[in-house]
Every structure is written in structure tokens, then in C-alpha cells.
Write a protein that holds these residues in place. Sequence first.
Motif, PDB file in Angstrom:
ATOM      1  N   LYS A 137      18.505 -54.518   4.812  1.00 58.87           N
ATOM      2  CA  LYS A 137      19.526 -53.611   5.321  1.00 58.87           C
ATOM      3  C   LYS A 137      19.661 -52.474   4.316  1.00 58.87           C
ATOM      4  N   LEU A 138      19.182 -51.295   4.693  1.00 56.43           N
ATOM      5  CA  LEU A 138      19.120 -50.166   3.779  1.00 56.43           C
ATOM      6  C   LEU A 138      20.272 -49.190   4.001  1.00 56.43           C
ATOM      7  N   GLY A 139      20.618 -48.482   2.929  1.00 57.47           N
ATOM      8  CA  GLY A 139      21.660 -47.480   3.040  1.00 57.47           C
ATOM      9  C   GLY A 139      21.611 -46.504   1.886  1.00 57.47           C
ATOM     10  N   THR A 140      22.452 -45.510   1.934  1.00 60.54           N
ATOM     11  CA  THR A 140      22.580 -44.533   0.855  1.00 60.54           C
ATOM     12  C   THR A 140      23.974 -44.679   0.225  1.00 60.54           C
ATOM     13  N   ILE A 141      24.155 -44.042  -0.934  1.00 60.10           N
ATOM     14  CA  ILE A 141      25.462 -44.057  -1.594  1.00 60.10           C
ATOM     15  C   ILE A 141      25.922 -42.621  -1.800  1.00 60.10           C
ATOM     16  N   SER A 142      27.104 -42.316  -1.312  1.00 54.06           N
ATOM     17  CA  SER A 142      27.682 -40.975  -1.448  1.00 54.06           C
ATOM     18  C   SER A 142      29.140 -41.120  -1.846  1.00 54.06           C
ATOM     19  N   ASN A 143      29.524 -40.452  -2.945  1.00 57.54           N
ATOM     20  CA  ASN A 143      30.903 -40.531  -3.434  1.00 57.54           C
ATOM     21  C   ASN A 143      31.358 -41.978  -3.604  1.00 57.54           C
ATOM     22  N   HIS A 144      30.446 -42.789  -4.167  1.00 59.50           N
ATOM     23  CA  HIS A 144      30.711 -44.200  -4.450  1.00 59.50           C
ATOM     24  C   HIS A 144      30.921 -45.031  -3.180  1.00 59.50           C
ATOM     25  N   GLN A 145      30.478 -44.502  -2.056  1.00 57.44           N
ATOM     26  CA  GLN A 145      30.566 -45.236  -0.800  1.00 57.44           C
ATOM     27  C   GLN A 145      29.168 -45.564  -0.292  1.00 57.44           C
ATOM     28  N   PHE A 146      28.991 -46.823   0.148  1.00 53.53           N
ATOM     29  CA  PHE A 146      27.711 -47.235   0.721  1.00 53.53           C
ATOM     30  C   PHE A 146      27.675 -46.868   2.194  1.00 53.53           C
ATOM     31  N   ILE A 147      26.635 -46.122   2.585  1.00 52.85           N
ATOM     32  CA  ILE A 147      26.502 -45.663   3.967  1.00 52.85           C
ATOM     33  C   ILE A 147      25.258 -46.304   4.574  1.00 52.85           C
ATOM     34  N   PRO A 148      25.413 -47.221   5.530  1.00 54.21           N
ATOM     35  CA  PRO A 148      24.254 -47.878   6.144  1.00 54.21           C
ATOM     36  C   PRO A 148      23.290 -46.849   6.737  1.00 54.21           C
ATOM     37  N   TYR A 149      21.994 -47.132   6.582  1.00 51.91           N
ATOM     38  CA  TYR A 149      20.967 -46.203   7.078  1.00 51.91           C
ATOM     39  C   TYR A 149      20.276 -46.749   8.322  1.00 51.91           C
TER      40      TYR A 149
END
Length: 219
Positions: A137-149
Amino acid sequence: MKNYLVLIPARAGSQRLPGKNMRQLGDKPLLGHSITYALKNGLSDIVITSNDAAVLDFAAQNEVQVIKRPDALAGNEEPVVTALKHAVDHLQKKYNAVILLQPTNPLRPKGLLKEAIAVFEREDCDSLMTVSRNEHKLGTISNHQFIPYNYKMGQRSQDLEPLYYENGLLYIFKTALLNQRKLLGEKNYPLIVDHPFAEIDIDTEADFKKAELYLNHFK
């Protein structure tokens, strides 16, 4: 059957794992596994391109043809395609297609190469690459938040849309692509490999230790 050349690039100067191409893995150096794999699959036109004195000496001792790679084509930022083209240009014999075996992928399923060649010829590909499914399960991190990809929170792993990664086990491509500084053509076939060996790509000491474990377990 096409006229195949096996090319093995083995430059000097690995920063994360110095001397890795000649590092002993089991009963032979890392480089030796790709040579043995080609020979066991009935391919004898094998060429190593390298600027590493230890590799050049190993090739000479094992009667494998070698093309000395200029240092200018062996830097960390230099794409491997330039070294491959340099090698092919210095060979007297001409080949329809190239099989690229990277020393950093020393462990390959036994029947993979013959299967890849059969698919390459049947599909009349410009190129073929091996891939494996990524089930994370991949995602990105923006502003210390994990965003599922590739999924939604709470979604089951088995319901993920299939995604694949380039595992580097082997490549086959028409030699003419090198004139365009390419390894992969417009008609590129992704051959799916479902085998633990696809996980092995050696760049670090930890990668090497994992390769040793897999070699001992699966031999």
C-alpha cells in the motif's frame, strides 16, 4: 532464432558497496553468476564491458570476451546505454538482439531466459523487460500527512489495483535501439516474474546479505 549477444556491464567505482562486481557470492563472484547463467542457457556470445582491472582480469581468466570501457563512460551519472553501445560498436560480429544481464541481479529463475527469448521472438518485440507485482500500500507524505497513492484507507491488500515494478533480472532488445540511445522500444513487452529472486538487486551490504540468504535457501 535471432542472433543474440549477451552483454554484462560491470563498471568500477560503486560507492555504496565498493568492489561489488567481484564480491564472492557462494562459489563465484557476483559477476560470475551472470556468465554462468548465460552459458547454462546455451548462449556463448558473452561480452563484458568494464573499466575495472579486477573484472578485466577475471574475464581473461575465464576466457570471456571483454571490451575495456573508457572511464568517461563509467561515471555514476552515465547511463548504461552508452557503455553498451560502445561495446557493440567495437565488436566485429553483428547481432540482431542484445540480452542485458546485470551483475547486481545475480539470482535468476532457471527457466526465465528461455521463456523470455521465446516471448521476444513470438511477439516480435522491440524490447522485453522483466517486472514483478508490487503488493504494498503506497502513498506520499505532505505536511507530515500520509496520502494514499494506490489505495483508499481501509481497503484490503488483495483488492488493490495491480501495480508492477521493473525488477532488473534481464532485458532483451533489438541492437538497433542502441543507435537511438535506448534499451526499450515502442513495442516493449513486460514479462511478469513471480519469484523471490526478483527481490534481489544488490546496491548495499544489506542487499548482499539478503542475496546470500536466498542463494543458500533456494539452491
